[in-house]
Design an enzyme around this catalytic site. Structure first.
Site, mmCIF file in Angstrom:
data_model
loop_
_atom_site.group_PDB
_atom_site.id
_atom_site.type_symbol
_atom_site.label_atom_id
_atom_site.label_comp_id
_atom_site.label_asym_id
_atom_site.label_seq_id
_atom_site.Cartn_x
_atom_site.Cartn_y
_atom_site.Cartn_z
ATOM 1 C CB SER A 156 42.674 44.923 37.517
ATOM 2 O OG SER A 156 41.892 46.007 36.904
ATOM 3 C CE LYS A 157 50.020 46.933 36.617
ATOM 4 N NZ LYS A 157 51.091 46.090 35.673
ATOM 5 N NE ARG A 158 42.550 45.898 32.779
ATOM 6 C CZ ARG A 158 42.092 44.549 33.648
ATOM 7 N NH1 ARG A 158 40.960 43.977 33.071
ATOM 8 N NH2 ARG A 158 42.897 44.082 33.647
ATOM 9 C CG ASN A 159 39.322 48.000 39.255
ATOM 10 O OD1 ASN A 159 40.284 47.640 39.852
ATOM 11 N ND2 ASN A 159 38.551 47.294 39.902
#
Ligand code: GLU
Ligand code: ZN
Length: 507
Positions: free
Chosen positions: A268-271
């Site tokens: 995801s955008k987070r990782n």
């Protein structure tokens, strides 16, 4: 055709397969979407079937028209051509769900008339309250069937209050079992599949309705998509049944494993970076993107890791898709990108770096004839050295920068312009000024003699230090002698002189 390991269902008669990719344009296509698209496309091509592109744009709160364009653009960039879809009208269109609203409305009315659906008047607050109470009591927290059997008086009362109902599907009791081509047999107990909303109060259809109706009407035979949609499958099968489709005509499902980030959580955008257009902007080749993303759950066997889209189309087999999640490895993608860059014909490579040079303001867009010539001459100097096309401007900037704007990297200069730098620069300038022929071999021989033989510098210091920084502006870059040849005598001598000035002022 696929072989028998998929239970026989994946190897339909050539020509009969209809497989769709159905993105929702609420953002740029991400890595997972594109992996799905690749497999959809490859399965269609492998089986001689039809690849259908359907845009699921009914959720007007999330959809933006520019994302439709960017999705089409990304698919074209990758080389995933569709047989039916936007711009390729076929007998099952329109292929934008927003243009099919009357079709969904028609099915909503039919389901209301035949009892497969009912009006639900519950307000969001009431639903939330009852959900919380059910949860506190340890029961299932989905919709509780409150409006399944309203009396005419109850309905009248709700209507008098001005409530506008949503339409819910009446999920039958029991369970759903189906054979997924990737996961094998999957069963859902309907106790965990509450009645779901088909259409909002304003009539807007929801995903589960539109996707199921269209898969039936578009005669889709295979639904190959991400694992995140697995849990919606029992709802879709129930809608097919309500539409009167016999079980043996249901599409076959294949749910593709999750793509995980480096931390083992779904990418995801987070990782990680998920937007495929980002990779495109960074100079990943479509050939590399397609190759690498295809490897996230499939491989052509014999541990081959480098292949083309044509290979994928010839060899892809759903039966060999891995059930286990795949881990996205940005370094591997970059390594494959490097390999694909090396494989390009020189002229092709020059063409691919040109937009990056233009975007950096180094050449005009399109480049002037002399610039195009210089790009073609310079491209071979870096084709072996870069992992992404976006590195080209930094590597070749020195050639395309006028002498007034040219600067050396201050950090590199601080390290290179010390000790004997002034002497080396002067010796280089002197020998190059008098060089009778200006070509790589002559330049190399002259500099070797002047700097290594006469001044006694180690080759690394002679060619990697002050001279390189003065001429190209950086310590890391294309090969020095070729660079000097392309830069030309006058510009080279000017830059060596400026290097001497810098070294003298003690940077
Ligand atoms: N439109 C859905 C999504 O983008 C996918 C639908 C499907 O493949 O069934 O999540
Ligand atoms: Zn209700």
């Amino acid at each position: 055709m696929t072989d028998g390991a998929d239970g026989g269902t994946g190897g339909a008669v050539p020509g009969a397969v209809r497989v769709r990719f159905a993105p929702s344009p609420s953002g740029d296509l991400h890595v997972g979407n594109v992996r799905t698209a690749l497999y959809d496309w490859a399965f269609a091509r492998r089986t001689g079937g039809t690849f259908v592109l359907r845009i699921e744009d009914t959720d007007q709160t999330r959809v933006r028209p520019e994302y439709i364009e960017s999705a089409l653009d990304t698919l074209r960039w990758l080389g995933l051509d569709w047989d039916e879809g936007p711009g390729a009208d076929g007998p099952y269109g329109p292929y934008l769900q927003s243009e099919r609203l009357p079709v969904y409305a028609e099915w909503v009315s039919r389901f209301l008339a035949d009892g497969h659906a009912y009006h639900c008047y519950c307000t969001p607050e009431e639903l939330a309250q009852r959900r919380a109470a059910a949860r506190a009591a340890g029961g299932p927290s989905g919709y509780d069937g409150h409006c399944r059997q309203l009396t005419p008086e109850q309905v009248a009362a709700y209507q008098a209050e001005g409530r506008r109902p949503v339409v819910r599907f009446r999920m039958p009791a029991g369970s759903t079992t189906f054979t997924d081509l990737v996961r094998g047999e999957v069963t859902f107990d309907h106790a965990h599949v509450p009645d779901f909303v088909l259409a909002r109060a304003d009539g807007a259809p929801l995903y589960t309705l539109a996707v199921a109706v269209d898969d039936v009407l578009m005669e889709i035979t295979h639904v190959v998509r991400g694992d995140d949609l697995l849990s919606s499958t029992p709802r879709q099968l129930a809608v097919y049944r309500a539409m009167g489709v016999p079980d043996e005509r249901f599409p076959v499902f294949a749910h593709l494993p999750y793509v995980l980030g480096p931390d083992g959580k779904p990418l995801s955008k987070r990782n990680g970076v998920v937007s495929v257009s980002w990779y495109r902007d960074e100079g990943f080749l479509p050939e590399a993107m397609g190759n690498y993303l295809a490897l996230l759950g499939w491989s052509p066997g014999e541990n081959r890791e480098l292949f083309t889209l044509a290979d994928l189309a010839a060899e892809f087999d759903l039966a060999r898709v891995n059930k286990n999640p795949a881990q996205f490895d940005a370094r591997k993608l970059e390594a494959i990108n490097g390999d694909k860059i090396r494989e390009l014909k020189p002229a092709d490579f020059a063409g691919r770096i040109t937009p990056f040079l233009a975007r950096a303001g180094l050449v005009a867009d399109p480049p002037a004839a002399a610039q195009a010539e210089l790009i073609a001459a310079a491209a071979p100097l870096i084709q072996e050295r870069i992992g992404r096309l976006a590195e080209a401007p930094a590597m070749l900037g020195f050639l395309f920068t006028g002498e007034d704007e040219f600067t050396v990297d201050s950090g590199d200069a601080a390290r290179a312009f010390n000790g004997e730098a002034g002497q080396a620069l002067a010796a280089a300038g002197e020998v190059l000024a008098g060089l009778p022929s200006w070509d790589t071999a002559a330049i190399e021989a002259a500099l070797r003699e002047a700097l290594v033989d006469k001044l006694g510098l180690k080759p690394r210091a002679a060619f990697g230090g002050a001279v390189r920084v003065a001429v190209t502006g950086r310590r890391v870059g294309p090969p020095l002698f070729e660079s000097i040849e392309l830069l030309g005598r006058e510009r080279t001598l000017g830059r060596l002189q400026r290097g001497m000035d810098l070294a003298a002022t003690g940077i």
